[in-house]
Design a protein around this motif. Structure first.
Motif, PDB file in Angstrom:
ATOM      1  N   MET A  34      -2.752 -11.904   1.009  1.00  0.00           N
ATOM      2  CA  MET A  34      -1.686 -11.582   0.084  1.00  0.00           C
ATOM      3  C   MET A  34      -2.035 -10.279  -0.338  1.00  0.00           C
ATOM      4  SD  MET A  34       1.099 -12.523  -1.554  1.00  0.00           S
ATOM      5  CE  MET A  34       1.309 -14.021  -1.825  1.00  0.00           C
ATOM      6  N   GLN A  35      -3.363  -9.795  -0.571  1.00  0.00           N
ATOM      7  CA  GLN A  35      -3.684  -8.406  -1.163  1.00  0.00           C
ATOM      8  C   GLN A  35      -3.336  -7.490  -0.063  1.00  0.00           C
ATOM      9  OE1 GLN A  35      -5.101  -7.894  -4.204  1.00  0.00           O
ATOM     10  NE2 GLN A  35      -4.396  -5.825  -3.654  1.00  0.00           N
ATOM     11  N   LYS A  36      -3.356  -7.914   1.264  1.00  0.00           N
ATOM     12  CA  LYS A  36      -2.992  -6.809   2.236  1.00  0.00           C
ATOM     13  C   LYS A  36      -1.486  -6.563   2.055  1.00  0.00           C
ATOM     14  CE  LYS A  36      -6.603  -7.736   5.751  1.00  0.00           C
ATOM     15  NZ  LYS A  36      -6.769  -8.284   7.306  1.00  0.00           N
ATOM     16  N   TYR A  37      -0.728  -7.641   1.860  1.00  0.00           N
ATOM     17  CA  TYR A  37       0.790  -7.512   1.866  1.00  0.00           C
ATOM     18  C   TYR A  37       0.938  -6.436   0.546  1.00  0.00           C
ATOM     19  CZ  TYR A  37       2.290 -11.567   4.642  1.00  0.00           C
ATOM     20  OH  TYR A  37       2.770 -12.114   5.749  1.00  0.00           O
ATOM     21  N   VAL A  38       0.159  -6.784  -0.564  1.00  0.00           N
ATOM     22  CA  VAL A  38       0.476  -6.023  -1.709  1.00  0.00           C
ATOM     23  C   VAL A  38       0.007  -4.526  -1.587  1.00  0.00           C
ATOM     24  CG1 VAL A  38      -0.173  -5.529  -4.050  1.00  0.00           C
ATOM     25  CG2 VAL A  38       0.284  -7.799  -3.249  1.00  0.00           C
ATOM     26  N   ASP A  39      -1.070  -4.058  -0.807  1.00  0.00           N
ATOM     27  CA  ASP A  39      -1.306  -2.792  -0.495  1.00  0.00           C
ATOM     28  C   ASP A  39      -0.553  -2.045   0.433  1.00  0.00           C
ATOM     29  OD1 ASP A  39      -3.737  -3.437  -2.184  1.00  0.00           O
ATOM     30  OD2 ASP A  39      -5.128  -4.004  -0.632  1.00  0.00           O
ATOM     31  N   VAL A  40      -0.323  -2.699   1.360  1.00  0.00           N
ATOM     32  CA  VAL A  40       0.749  -2.178   2.471  1.00  0.00           C
ATOM     33  C   VAL A  40       2.215  -1.738   1.774  1.00  0.00           C
ATOM     34  CG1 VAL A  40       2.052  -2.699   4.699  1.00  0.00           C
ATOM     35  CG2 VAL A  40      -0.396  -3.023   4.558  1.00  0.00           C
ATOM     36  N   GLY A  46       7.578  -0.429   0.393  1.00  0.00           N
ATOM     37  CA  GLY A  46       8.527  -1.383   0.779  1.00  0.00           C
ATOM     38  C   GLY A  46       8.480  -2.602  -0.638  1.00  0.00           C
ATOM     39  N   THR A  47       9.363  -3.633  -0.327  1.00  0.00           N
ATOM     40  CA  THR A  47       9.378  -4.417  -1.401  1.00  0.00           C
ATOM     41  C   THR A  47       9.352  -5.854  -0.772  1.00  0.00           C
ATOM     42  OG1 THR A  47      11.066  -3.252  -2.747  1.00  0.00           O
ATOM     43  CG2 THR A  47      11.404  -5.512  -3.148  1.00  0.00           C
ATOM     44  N   MET A  48       8.372  -6.764  -1.477  1.00  0.00           N
ATOM     45  CA  MET A  48       7.995  -8.123  -1.101  1.00  0.00           C
ATOM     46  C   MET A  48       8.858  -8.847  -1.355  1.00  0.00           C
ATOM     47  SD  MET A  48       4.066  -7.911  -1.921  1.00  0.00           S
ATOM     48  CE  MET A  48       3.728  -9.579  -1.467  1.00  0.00           C
ATOM     49  N   LYS A  49       9.586  -9.781  -0.602  1.00  0.00           N
ATOM     50  CA  LYS A  49      10.364 -10.987  -0.793  1.00  0.00           C
ATOM     51  C   LYS A  49      10.189 -12.454  -0.299  1.00  0.00           C
ATOM     52  CE  LYS A  49      14.788 -12.496  -1.547  1.00  0.00           C
ATOM     53  NZ  LYS A  49      14.398 -14.040  -0.964  1.00  0.00           N
ATOM     54  N   LEU A  50      10.128 -13.370  -0.920  1.00  0.00           N
ATOM     55  CA  LEU A  50      10.060 -14.708  -0.739  1.00  0.00           C
ATOM     56  C   LEU A  50      11.013 -15.397   0.025  1.00  0.00           C
ATOM     57  CD1 LEU A  50       8.110 -16.101  -3.918  1.00  0.00           C
ATOM     58  CD2 LEU A  50       7.010 -15.412  -1.783  1.00  0.00           C
ATOM     59  N   THR A  51      11.169 -15.707   1.370  1.00  0.00           N
ATOM     60  CA  THR A  51      12.187 -16.134   1.843  1.00  0.00           C
ATOM     61  C   THR A  51      12.409 -17.474   1.897  1.00  0.00           C
ATOM     62  OG1 THR A  51      11.045 -16.555   4.123  1.00  0.00           O
ATOM     63  CG2 THR A  51      11.551 -14.312   3.666  1.00  0.00           C
ATOM     64  N   SER A  52      13.368 -18.128   2.282  1.00  0.00           N
ATOM     65  CA  SER A  52      13.610 -19.657   2.293  1.00  0.00           C
ATOM     66  C   SER A  52      12.879 -20.242   3.270  1.00  0.00           C
ATOM     67  CB  SER A  52      15.231 -19.658   2.497  1.00  0.00           C
ATOM     68  OG  SER A  52      15.610 -19.367   3.831  1.00  0.00           O
ATOM     69  N   ALA A  53      12.313 -19.663   4.122  1.00  0.00           N
ATOM     70  CA  ALA A  53      11.451 -20.193   5.309  1.00  0.00           C
ATOM     71  C   ALA A  53       9.950 -20.127   4.826  1.00  0.00           C
ATOM     72  CB  ALA A  53      11.835 -19.511   6.612  1.00  0.00           C
ATOM     73  N   GLN A  54       9.655 -20.004   3.716  1.00  0.00           N
ATOM     74  CA  GLN A  54       8.285 -20.145   3.273  1.00  0.00           C
ATOM     75  C   GLN A  54       7.322 -18.913   3.861  1.00  0.00           C
ATOM     76  OE1 GLN A  54       7.363 -24.172   4.173  1.00  0.00           O
ATOM     77  NE2 GLN A  54       7.790 -24.794   2.104  1.00  0.00           N
ATOM     78  N   ARG A  55       8.105 -17.715   3.718  1.00  0.00           N
ATOM     79  CA  ARG A  55       7.124 -16.618   4.311  1.00  0.00           C
ATOM     80  C   ARG A  55       7.551 -15.483   3.393  1.00  0.00           C
ATOM     81  NH1 ARG A  55      10.057 -15.967  10.285  1.00  0.00           N
ATOM     82  NH2 ARG A  55      11.777 -16.156   8.956  1.00  0.00           N
ATOM     83  N   ILE A  56       6.717 -14.342   3.678  1.00  0.00           N
ATOM     84  CA  ILE A  56       6.872 -13.292   2.682  1.00  0.00           C
ATOM     85  C   ILE A  56       7.323 -11.937   3.547  1.00  0.00           C
ATOM     86  CG2 ILE A  56       5.547 -11.520   1.257  1.00  0.00           C
ATOM     87  CD1 ILE A  56       3.649 -13.714   0.684  1.00  0.00           C
ATOM     88  N   MET A  57       8.531 -11.670   3.199  1.00  0.00           N
ATOM     89  CA  MET A  57       9.068 -10.325   4.027  1.00  0.00           C
ATOM     90  C   MET A  57       8.848  -9.131   3.371  1.00  0.00           C
ATOM     91  SD  MET A  57      13.211  -9.336   4.102  1.00  0.00           S
ATOM     92  CE  MET A  57      13.745 -10.746   5.041  1.00  0.00           C
ATOM     93  N   VAL A  69       2.277  -0.365   9.446  1.00  0.00           N
ATOM     94  CA  VAL A  69       2.372  -1.526   8.809  1.00  0.00           C
ATOM     95  C   VAL A  69       1.666  -2.708   9.514  1.00  0.00           C
ATOM     96  CG1 VAL A  69       3.769  -3.051   7.672  1.00  0.00           C
ATOM     97  CG2 VAL A  69       4.235  -0.727   7.402  1.00  0.00           C
ATOM     98  N   TRP A  70       2.053  -3.074  10.581  1.00  0.00           N
ATOM     99  CA  TRP A  70       1.435  -4.126  11.305  1.00  0.00           C
ATOM    100  C   TRP A  70       0.039  -4.039  11.585  1.00  0.00           C
ATOM    101  CZ3 TRP A  70       3.626  -8.807  11.403  1.00  0.00           C
ATOM    102  CH2 TRP A  70       5.015  -8.838  11.709  1.00  0.00           C
ATOM    103  N   GLN A  71      -0.194  -2.823  12.069  1.00  0.00           N
ATOM    104  CA  GLN A  71      -1.745  -2.340  12.044  1.00  0.00           C
ATOM    105  C   GLN A  71      -2.623  -2.644  10.966  1.00  0.00           C
ATOM    106  OE1 GLN A  71      -2.402   1.378  13.838  1.00  0.00           O
ATOM    107  NE2 GLN A  71      -4.601   1.173  14.092  1.00  0.00           N
ATOM    108  N   GLU A  72      -2.041  -2.194   9.604  1.00  0.00           N
ATOM    109  CA  GLU A  72      -2.707  -2.110   8.574  1.00  0.00           C
ATOM    110  C   GLU A  72      -2.973  -3.417   7.876  1.00  0.00           C
ATOM    111  OE1 GLU A  72      -2.219   0.840   5.836  1.00  0.00           O
ATOM    112  OE2 GLU A  72      -1.710   2.250   7.333  1.00  0.00           O
ATOM    113  N   LEU A  73      -2.009  -4.544   8.207  1.00  0.00           N
ATOM    114  CA  LEU A  73      -1.714  -5.598   7.864  1.00  0.00           C
ATOM    115  C   LEU A  73      -3.031  -6.671   8.725  1.00  0.00           C
ATOM    116  CD1 LEU A  73       1.718  -6.803   7.553  1.00  0.00           C
ATOM    117  CD2 LEU A  73       0.166  -6.641   5.523  1.00  0.00           C
ATOM    118  N   GLY A  74      -3.325  -6.015   9.831  1.00  0.00           N
ATOM    119  CA  GLY A  74      -4.218  -6.802  10.839  1.00  0.00           C
ATOM    120  C   GLY A  74      -3.594  -7.802  11.599  1.00  0.00           C
TER     121      GLY A  74
END
Length: 322
Positions: A34-40, A46-57, A69-74
């Motif tokens: 989750m911290q990686k999501y925040v940092d990236v 970007g803006t983080m959005k909780l989706t109806s499919a239980q993911r984080i966009m 972005v993908w690379q830094e998220l690992g």
């Protein structure tokens, strides 16, 4: 071309923004991830959005930043077919909920492992609810499982969208292994016989009686006496009856040219050879609820495509009307 592992979100004043949605089985995420999501998200605006499919966009991204972005998220880009199993939504079940009847997490994660991103005739969503409260909304999923005191009840054919449909109960009171087995039969039957249509549309076309008979015949080791479901083929001059939420909503006739007002689901029913053309323009999700009644002109505008160029490409594969 779309950036790898991204979806076009908006076009404002000619500028495009994209979103990525990494896969999170069951919506479970470790604090460090989750911290990686925040940092990236902070770094790339970007803006983080909780989706109806239980993911984080992460949305609002620029095309040139997607690879970084993908690379830094690992993570590897969340790739898959446009028409595939999109999500398996899972409720807490007996692991975390006082009302849980069955282990929804165990069943849901196994379904995720087996089917997520697997190519299908259309987009597919699954839901696993550990009790009849149906917190995973299993009753409006293409395939749903609901736990009861006696086991798993399996539902098929649900969907939301512009033409919502409640799922039909296929079978009830199954143990874990049998629930997986009947779902596997449903998925194989659907893959083999369906057109570009959701499971509910497929059921409505061939009839609930036939669908249930064929699936349960295999489940119980019997042989179905019914014939195979067939996709009706259009002949020159034949008109297709519009069916809201079904395979077509327009009135295109075999031999007609495709125009800006032609409905997409109409086109792919009458001219299935246009499917790779649509996909080459980045319009892969031809089975989504929007495309059922969406004309080419609207779809082109949403995707930021040149309408004359798209129409020209589509009509190249349309037989000339004699």
């Amino acid at each position: 071309m779309l950036p790898k592992g991204a979806n076009l979100q908006k076009i404002r004043e000619g500028k495009r923004t994209y979103a990525i949605t990494p896969h999170l089985p069951g919506g479970f995420i470790k604090p460090e991830v989750m911290q990686k999501y925040v940092d990236v998200s902070k770094k790339y605006g970007g803006t983080m959005k909780l989706t109806s499919a239980q993911r984080i966009m992460i949305t609002g991204l620029k095309a040139e930043d997607i690879d970084s972005v993908w690379q830094e998220l690992g993570m590897q880009p969340a790739l898959g077919f446009a028409n595939c199993v999109r999500s398996v939504k899972i409720c807490p079940g007996i692991a975390f909920c006082k009302r849980g009847k069955q282990d929804s997490i165990k069943l849901g994660l196994e379904l995720d492992r087996r089917y997520i991103k697997k190519e299908m005739p259309s987009r597919i969503k699954m839901g696993v609810s550990g009790c009849p409260n149906s917190c995973a909304e299993a009753i409006i999923k293409d395939v749903g499982a609901i736990g009861t005191d006696t086991g798993w009840d399996i539902y098929v054919g649900g969907s939301a969208g512009s033409h919502p449909r409640l799922a039909d109960k296929l079978i009830e009171s199954l143990n874990y292994d049998d629930a997986l087995r009947v779902i596997d039969i449903v998925m194989r039957y659907y893959q083999q016989y369906a057109d570009i249509e959701r499971i509910g549309q497929f059921i409505d076309r061939i009839g609930w009686g036939k669908f249930k008979t064929d699936v349960l015949a295999e489940f119980y080791g019997e042989k179905s006496s019914a014939g195979e479901p067939r996709v009706p083929q259009s002949e020159a001059g034949d008109k297709i009856v519009p069916l809201p939420g079904g395979l077509t909503e327009g009135n295109l006739v075999f031999g007609d040219a495709i125009t800006a007002d032609s409905v997409i689901s109409d086109i792919i029913r009458v001219y299935p050879q246009t499917i790779p053309i649509f996909r080459s323009f980045g319009m892969g999700c031809l089975g989504c609820p929007s495309s059922a009644g969406e004309p080419v002109t609207k779809a082109a505008a949403i995707h930021g495509l040149d309408l004359p160029e798209l129409l020209a490409a589509l009509n190249k594969v349309v037989p000339e009307k004699k």
